[in-house]
Design an enzyme around this catalytic site. Sequence first.
Site, mmCIF file in Angstrom:
data_model
loop_
_atom_site.group_PDB
_atom_site.id
_atom_site.type_symbol
_atom_site.label_atom_id
_atom_site.label_comp_id
_atom_site.label_asym_id
_atom_site.label_seq_id
_atom_site.Cartn_x
_atom_site.Cartn_y
_atom_site.Cartn_z
ATOM 1 N N ASP A 9 12.111 80.112 -9.092
ATOM 2 C CA ASP A 9 11.020 81.080 -9.116
ATOM 3 C C ASP A 9 11.487 82.420 -9.669
ATOM 4 O O ASP A 9 11.265 83.457 -9.078
ATOM 5 C CB ASP A 9 10.463 81.263 -7.697
ATOM 6 C CG ASP A 9 8.985 81.632 -7.764
ATOM 7 O OD1 ASP A 9 8.352 81.801 -6.725
ATOM 8 O OD2 ASP A 9 8.480 81.770 -8.900
ATOM 9 N N LYS A 15 10.961 85.247 -11.641
ATOM 10 C CA LYS A 15 9.977 85.996 -12.440
ATOM 11 C C LYS A 15 10.047 87.465 -12.017
ATOM 12 O O LYS A 15 10.568 87.768 -10.949
ATOM 13 C CB LYS A 15 8.585 85.413 -12.239
ATOM 14 C CG LYS A 15 8.092 85.345 -10.823
ATOM 15 C CD LYS A 15 6.693 84.714 -10.788
ATOM 16 C CE LYS A 15 6.146 84.696 -9.383
ATOM 17 N NZ LYS A 15 6.077 83.360 -8.798
ATOM 18 N N ASP A 59 13.348 86.917 -3.928
ATOM 19 C CA ASP A 59 12.441 86.127 -3.123
ATOM 20 C C ASP A 59 12.790 84.659 -3.204
ATOM 21 O O ASP A 59 12.616 84.033 -4.214
ATOM 22 C CB ASP A 59 11.009 86.337 -3.600
ATOM 23 C CG ASP A 59 10.070 85.559 -2.711
ATOM 24 O OD1 ASP A 59 10.540 84.753 -1.882
ATOM 25 O OD2 ASP A 59 8.858 85.742 -2.838
ATOM 26 N N THR A 102 2.082 82.138 -10.462
ATOM 27 C CA THR A 102 1.785 81.997 -11.871
ATOM 28 C C THR A 102 2.438 80.738 -12.433
ATOM 29 O O THR A 102 3.477 80.298 -11.964
ATOM 30 C CB THR A 102 2.313 83.210 -12.669
ATOM 31 O OG1 THR A 102 2.225 82.896 -14.048
ATOM 32 C CG2 THR A 102 3.774 83.487 -12.326
HETATM 33 C C1 LIG Z 1 16.252 88.004 0.359
HETATM 34 O O1 LIG Z 1 14.914 88.436 0.247
HETATM 35 C C2 LIG Z 1 13.938 87.671 0.802
HETATM 36 C C3 LIG Z 1 14.179 86.463 1.496
HETATM 37 C C4 LIG Z 1 13.109 85.756 2.033
HETATM 38 C C5 LIG Z 1 11.813 86.226 1.861
HETATM 39 C C6 LIG Z 1 10.652 85.490 2.423
HETATM 40 O O2 LIG Z 1 9.624 86.103 2.638
HETATM 41 N N1 LIG Z 1 10.821 84.137 2.601
HETATM 42 C C7 LIG Z 1 9.860 83.297 3.137
HETATM 43 C C8 LIG Z 1 8.746 83.752 3.858
HETATM 44 C C9 LIG Z 1 7.829 82.831 4.354
HETATM 45 C C10 LIG Z 1 8.023 81.462 4.149
HETATM 46 C C11 LIG Z 1 9.140 81.031 3.442
HETATM 47 C C12 LIG Z 1 10.054 81.942 2.932
HETATM 48 C C13 LIG Z 1 11.561 87.409 1.176
HETATM 49 C C14 LIG Z 1 12.631 88.149 0.650
HETATM 50 N N2 LIG Z 1 12.491 89.344 -0.048
HETATM 51 C C15 LIG Z 1 11.327 90.078 -0.106
HETATM 52 O O3 LIG Z 1 10.294 89.770 0.418
HETATM 53 C C16 LIG Z 1 11.382 91.383 -0.860
HETATM 54 C C17 LIG Z 1 10.714 92.459 0.007
HETATM 55 S S1 LIG Z 1 10.258 93.871 -0.929
HETATM 56 C C18 LIG Z 1 11.688 94.838 -0.976
HETATM 57 N N3 LIG Z 1 12.818 94.435 -0.399
HETATM 58 C C19 LIG Z 1 13.931 95.233 -0.483
HETATM 59 N N4 LIG Z 1 13.938 96.402 -1.116
HETATM 60 C C20 LIG Z 1 12.805 96.846 -1.709
HETATM 61 N N5 LIG Z 1 12.807 98.060 -2.366
HETATM 62 C C21 LIG Z 1 11.638 96.056 -1.642
HETATM 63 BR BR1 LIG Z 1 10.044 96.633 -2.461
#
Ligand SMILES: COc1ccc(C(=O)Nc2ccccc2)cc1NC(=O)CCSc1ncnc(N)c1Br
Length: 274
Positions: free
Chosen positions: A137, A139, A155, A172
Amino acid sequence: GAAVDQKRWTLNDFDIGKPLGRGKFGHVYLAREKRSNHIVALKVLFKNQLKQSQVEHQLRREVEIQSHLRHPNILRLYGYFYDQKRVYLILEYAAKGELYKELQKCKYFSERRAATYVASLARALIYCHGKHVIHRDIKPENLLVGAQGELKIADFGWSVHTFNRRRTMCGTLDYLPPEMVESVEHDANVDIWSLGILCYEFLYGVPPFEAKEHSDTYRRIIQVDLKFPSRPVVSSAAKDLITQQMLVKDSSQRLPLKKLLEHPWIVQNADPSG
Ligand SMILES: COc1ccc(C(=O)Nc2ccccc2)cc1NC(=O)CCSc1ncnc(N)c1Br
């Protein structure tokens, strides 16, 4: 270190700051761990939403995968905790925010900036493949920028271990390679295709197979219907890399990621520090 991983975190360990942006299934906040004053991004996921979307197992697998990944171009997942209604992910904070916002702002990147990003992503993916994780993924929405301008893959909502190849349609279609569009077996070479799409989008500001209708995007992907606009002017070295080596329908013919790092366009344009 180990202390960080083993500790039982609670919300009281953190001062919560401004919202950082929309994350998958939840909101993300700037936060400071009180004892260490360490700045993190705290992602809040609602249990009932996770249940509804049947992604609890995916989240558990992801936390498992992430806890073993340590790479400068992969956003860290330091740990997690939960309460009655929510699951909290303690994430590395990327000080320069979301890459896609930067791409929108400057329309497209210079060849040096694009090559630097592609090289650091290639190194991160080589690292992941070494741990039998394919990301699938890659992107702009999933890329963040650290304090020194370095790229962070952020992500892993859809990453899978190579041994279980279940595929789910997500977001997408622009980044899906032919083998996934035709939903045949796929392997780590999907990431090389996605990196090619990303490289094109860094250089031109739009993904190569973009179309109004999904059906048109599908067709363009399967036919590898690649066109290069006359503006902005891009070197033939970059175009050759994209067309001859990355956006190749037969996944076995795509340039291995290690070879990508030796390609003249990367060697001549990428900033070695990434
Ligand atoms: C290792 O990063 C992740 C690891 C896991 C998951 C996640 O949701 N997994 C997941 C959620 C539900 C079901 C299955 C998997 C999400 C992230 N990362 C994120 O969501 C990014 C958040 S935004 C952000 N973060 C840091 N600094 C910034 N300046 C910003 Br803006």
